[in-house]
Design a protein around this motif. Structure first.
Motif, PDB file in Angstrom:
ATOM      1  N   SER A  53       0.813  -1.215   0.000  1.00  0.00           N
ATOM      2  CA  SER A  53       0.000   0.000   0.000  1.00  0.00           C
ATOM      3  C   SER A  53       0.849   1.270   0.000  1.00  0.00           C
ATOM      4  N   VAL A  54       2.073   1.196   0.550  1.00  0.00           N
ATOM      5  CA  VAL A  54       2.935   2.383   0.586  1.00  0.00           C
ATOM      6  C   VAL A  54       3.984   2.351  -0.528  1.00  0.00           C
ATOM      7  N   GLY A  55       3.783   1.479  -1.504  1.00  0.00           N
ATOM      8  CA  GLY A  55       4.611   1.546  -2.704  1.00  0.00           C
ATOM      9  C   GLY A  55       5.681   0.498  -2.870  1.00  0.00           C
ATOM     10  N   GLY A 117      -5.937  -6.420   0.662  1.00  0.00           N
ATOM     11  CA  GLY A 117      -4.965  -6.322  -0.416  1.00  0.00           C
ATOM     12  C   GLY A 117      -5.431  -7.076  -1.641  1.00  0.00           C
ATOM     13  N   GLN A 118      -4.512  -7.244  -2.589  1.00  0.00           N
ATOM     14  CA  GLN A 118      -4.772  -8.066  -3.764  1.00  0.00           C
ATOM     15  C   GLN A 118      -3.608  -9.039  -3.911  1.00  0.00           C
ATOM     16  N   ALA A 119      -3.923 -10.308  -4.158  1.00  0.00           N
ATOM     17  CA  ALA A 119      -2.876 -11.321  -4.296  1.00  0.00           C
ATOM     18  C   ALA A 119      -3.243 -12.275  -5.421  1.00  0.00           C
ATOM     19  N   ARG A 120      -2.238 -12.928  -5.981  1.00  0.00           N
ATOM     20  CA  ARG A 120      -2.458 -13.912  -7.036  1.00  0.00           C
ATOM     21  C   ARG A 120      -1.684 -15.191  -6.690  1.00  0.00           C
ATOM     22  N   PRO A 121      -2.396 -16.324  -6.500  1.00  0.00           N
ATOM     23  CA  PRO A 121      -1.688 -17.586  -6.298  1.00  0.00           C
ATOM     24  C   PRO A 121      -1.080 -18.053  -7.615  1.00  0.00           C
ATOM     25  N   CYS A 165       3.358  -7.097  -9.748  1.00  0.00           N
ATOM     26  CA  CYS A 165       3.808  -6.058  -8.808  1.00  0.00           C
ATOM     27  C   CYS A 165       3.444  -4.669  -9.325  1.00  0.00           C
ATOM     28  N   ASP A 166       3.595  -4.458 -10.640  1.00  0.00           N
ATOM     29  CA  ASP A 166       3.248  -3.169 -11.232  1.00  0.00           C
ATOM     30  C   ASP A 166       1.762  -2.852 -11.065  1.00  0.00           C
ATOM     31  N   GLN A 167       0.935  -3.905 -10.994  1.00  0.00           N
ATOM     32  CA  GLN A 167      -0.511  -3.724 -10.855  1.00  0.00           C
ATOM     33  C   GLN A 167      -0.962  -3.647  -9.394  1.00  0.00           C
ATOM     34  N   GLY A 168      -0.008  -3.702  -8.459  1.00  0.00           N
ATOM     35  CA  GLY A 168      -0.363  -3.671  -7.047  1.00  0.00           C
ATOM     36  C   GLY A 168      -0.876  -4.990  -6.529  1.00  0.00           C
ATOM     37  N   ILE A 169      -0.491  -6.088  -7.188  1.00  0.00           N
ATOM     38  CA  ILE A 169      -0.929  -7.430  -6.800  1.00  0.00           C
ATOM     39  C   ILE A 169       0.262  -8.186  -6.229  1.00  0.00           C
ATOM     40  N   VAL A 170       0.069  -8.838  -5.084  1.00  0.00           N
ATOM     41  CA  VAL A 170       1.149  -9.590  -4.436  1.00  0.00           C
ATOM     42  C   VAL A 170       1.230 -11.001  -5.035  1.00  0.00           C
TER      43      VAL A 170
END
Length: 293
Positions: A53-55, A117-121, A165-170
């Protein structure tokens, strides 16, 4: 009012590090007893969401040894370890794939989503990123040791990780890979995966969430924690015997990773509440950082 001012001071201290690490990739290896303690796990995943969230750009690598051992016991299979690695026959491999690559991997991503948050397995049925070969080790007699379907990483597909990562997804990555030499799937040590991913991404940081608070001058004394080490100092501690047993391969992996271009390695106690934030966003930290110079 004093308590509020102290909170503001903490935020000001964090600001320096938030600015410095904005846009930088940090690989976080999650495993051990942290994954068995839901409260500690939740705090760590909150930390991961905060970092994004902080970049910062966190990438989560995980094992799942205890869950695999429980599933094997339920199936009537006895775990067997060879040189610290789980011997993986066909039946064990099927359990590892189900428990580690699917159940654990997807549950971690789901928890990050639930926190906000947002995450992708990233597993074999979504998108595999890890490729390797069977691990070749020799026994004390010099002859090859049979580990079954146990591997080492030879290639990491980095572009999808950077894109997420660029899309804010972990990205959430399990410690398994596809065998490029023989085909099929391989079980890989999670520390090995985290090291390979951090090296391939040229990450800013690699964080090992451990069951101890870091490297100690006296392994039995938590108060002897060493907050910062150079690579040369770490090598000297190994030579002197101050770093011993299970900490030796972890520190050696850290030194190899520094040599490959990762700027800092951190070893922290993942059971400490918000240890990840305290290590990354405070000046002193709560674990051990290892730097090249």
């Amino acid at each position: 009012m004093q308590e509020a001012i102290e909170k503001a001071d903490v935020l000001i201290e964090a600001l320096r590090w938030i600015r410095e690490f904005r846009g930088k990739i940090t690989v976080i290896k999650l495993g051990g007893s942290v994954m068995e303690d839901q409260r500690a796990l939740t705090h760590l995943l909150v930390d991961v969401v905060f970092m994004e969230s902080v970049g910062m750009r966190p990438v989560l690598i995980h094992g799942g040894g205890a869950a695999i051992s429980r599933a094997m016991a339920e199936a009537g299979l006895a775990p067997r370890f060879v040189q610290g690695r789980r011997y993986t026959d066909d039946a064990t491999l099927a359990i590892v794939e189900r428990v580690l690559a699917y159940e654990t991997n997807e549950a971690l991503a789901r928890q990050i989503d639930e926190i906000g948050g947002q995450a992708r397995p990233l597993n074999f049925r979504t998108q595999n990123l890890l490729y390797g070969r069977r691990l070749r080790l020799n026994g004390q007699d010099g002859h090859p040791v049979d580990l079954g379907h146990v591997g080492e990483i030879t290639r990491v597909d980095c572009d999808p990780i950077r894109s997420l990562c660029d899309q804010g997804i972990v990205p959430v990555i399990p410690s398994m890979c596809l065998d490029e030499e023989r085909g099929g799937k391989l079980n890989v040590n999670a520390d090995t995966v985290a090291t390979a991913v951090a090296q391939s991404l040229k990450a800013e940081k690699l964080v090992f969430l451990s069951d101890v608070n870091g490297v100690r001058r006296d392994k039995n004394d938590p108060a002897s924690l060493i907050h910062s080490l150079t690579a040369r100092e770490a090598e000297a501690l190994i030579a002197s015997g101050a770093i011993e047993s299970g900490m030796i391969p972890k520190v050696q992996a850290c030194l190899e990773t520094l040599a490959a271009g990762v700027r800092k390695i951190h070893i922290i106690d993942g059971r400490l509440r918000h240890s990840l934030l305290l290590e990354v966003y405070t000046s002193k930290g709560v674990g051990t950082e290892i730097v090249k110079e």
